[in-house]
Design an enzyme around this catalytic site. Structure first.
Site, mmCIF file in Angstrom:
data_model
loop_
_atom_site.group_PDB
_atom_site.id
_atom_site.type_symbol
_atom_site.label_atom_id
_atom_site.label_comp_id
_atom_site.label_asym_id
_atom_site.label_seq_id
_atom_site.Cartn_x
_atom_site.Cartn_y
_atom_site.Cartn_z
ATOM 1 N N ASP A 1 -8.782 5.062 -5.959
ATOM 2 C CA ASP A 1 -8.782 4.166 -4.692
ATOM 3 C C ASP A 1 -8.833 5.124 -3.434
ATOM 4 O OD1 ASP A 1 -8.159 1.877 -3.438
ATOM 5 O OD2 ASP A 1 -6.098 2.435 -3.171
ATOM 6 N N GLY B 1 -2.004 -5.916 -0.452
ATOM 7 C CA GLY B 1 -1.538 -7.055 -1.096
ATOM 8 C C GLY B 1 -0.198 -7.103 -0.902
ATOM 9 N N THR C 1 2.443 -0.669 -2.051
ATOM 10 C CA THR C 1 3.865 -0.627 -1.560
ATOM 11 C C THR C 1 4.716 -1.397 -2.421
ATOM 12 O OG1 THR C 1 2.713 -0.425 0.709
ATOM 13 C CG2 THR C 1 5.077 -0.970 0.664
HETATM 14 P P1 13P Z 1 -0.284 -2.339 0.053
HETATM 15 O O1 13P Z 1 0.393 -1.185 0.036
HETATM 16 O O2 13P Z 1 -0.100 -3.230 1.148
HETATM 17 O O3 13P Z 1 0.060 -3.304 -1.363
HETATM 18 O O4 13P Z 1 -1.830 -2.001 -0.053
HETATM 19 C C1 13P Z 1 -2.456 -1.437 -1.417
HETATM 20 C C2 13P Z 1 -3.757 -1.110 -1.267
HETATM 21 O O5 13P Z 1 -4.664 -1.734 -0.818
HETATM 22 C C3 13P Z 1 -4.209 0.206 -2.052
HETATM 23 O O6 13P Z 1 -5.654 0.346 -1.735
#
Ligand code: 13P
Length: 290
Positions: A91, A217, A240
């Site tokens: 990612d 998300g 998160t």
């Molecule tokens: P969050 O930490 O808001 O869930 O985002 C996840 C994300 O998009 C990781 O690339």
């Protein structure tokens, strides 16, 4: 040997196939960030119990805490032995060096995040990463527009929604496998309830064929998640919420006097990751799709 590499790779599922199925089925696949073995175990326990395809991911900024050469093989091994389709994704790749390392370790997809670059440069850099990934058969995700916040909360990146015309041009000039767009979403916990721009999502989805990705998300409502999946999002990133669920589950277990030693603590971590993945898989409609 090359043959055994091919054999091993065949046991893994490619994100490209998972997202193609999701597009036909009208659901989204959860891509869950993991930082250790307990989180991998928790996510896969939920996926196997619900017969759901999932994606395990780790972002480049997180490698300081979880070195890629250690967590990468763990993620790939866990995906290979799971009884449901599991893709392994790198990612927010920032450097060619780390993206190359993820490909060598057998990740089935990598993201190149050039969202901060001018569109021309983002296109050129993304094309370079696609060439890098091709010999490995790995899929590539890119991003246009700016998702707010940052993956590890270290920066306040201003949000800037994707221009649908840019998405069309990006798709034509790169042929990328998945495209992350910005529609009012942000990384980390939202300070106010997000108002997603479903009009922009619908315009991008109508004018492109590339599977679309929703980052940030954590904190989006179940209704909005379902609407995203119905309007053309095929992959949803959750980071998160997993870390918070693990931390809160451990804290709750301590408060309840349920931690008598290290292995209770480890069990609570797995449970925290499991609960969070289970909840999101049901919202995304991925249960029973394996
Ligand atoms: P969050 O930490 O808001 O869930 O985002 C996840 C994300 O998009 C990781 O690339």
């Amino acid at each position: 040997s090359a043959a055994s590499d091919v054999y091993k790779r065949q046991m893994l599922v490619n994100m490209r196939d998972l997202l193609a199925d999701a597009r036909v089925g009208g659901y989204a696949v959860g891509s869950f960030s993991v930082a250790n073995m307990e989180m991998v175990l928790g996510v896969l326990q939920a996926a196997e119990e619900l017969r759901a395809p999932v994606i395990l991911q780790i972002a480049e900024v997180r490698l300081r805490q979880s070195p890629l050469e250690l967590i990468g093989p763990l993620m790939v091994a866990a995906a290979r032995q799971a009884s449901v389709p599991v893709a392994v994704h790198f990612d927010h790749g920032k450097t060619e060096q780390k993206i190359g390392q993820a490909l060598e370790l057998g990740f089935t997809s990598v993201m190149f995040d050039g969202s901060h670059l001018p569109l021309d440069e983002n296109i050129a850099e993304t094309c370079r990463i696609i060439e890098m990934a091709r010999p490995y058969g790995a899929a590539v995700e890119a991003e246009i527009g700016c998702v707010g916040g940052s993956e590890d909360g270290s920066e306040e990146i201003a949000m800037h929604c994707t221009d649908p015309a840019d998405a069309v041009r990006f798709e034509q000039e790169t042929g990328v496998d998945a495209l992350a767009i910005a529609i009012g979403n942000a990384h980390g916990n939202y300070k106010a309830t997000p108002k997603l721009r479903f009009d922009i999502l619908a315009q991008v989805a109508e004018n492109t064929h590339t599977p679309l990705v929703l980052h940030g998300g954590t904190g989006i409502s179940p209704e909005d998640f379902r609407r995203c999946a119905q309007t053309g999002i095929q992959k949803i990133n959750i980071a998160t919420a997993t870390f918070d669920s693990v931390e809160q589950t451990v804290r709750g277990a301590y408060d309840a006097g349920a931690i008598g030693g290290y292995y209770d603590l480890q069990g609570a971590e797995v449970q925290g990751a499991y609960k969070n993945a289970h909840r999101h898989i049901l919202i995304f409609g991925t249960d029973g799709k394996a």
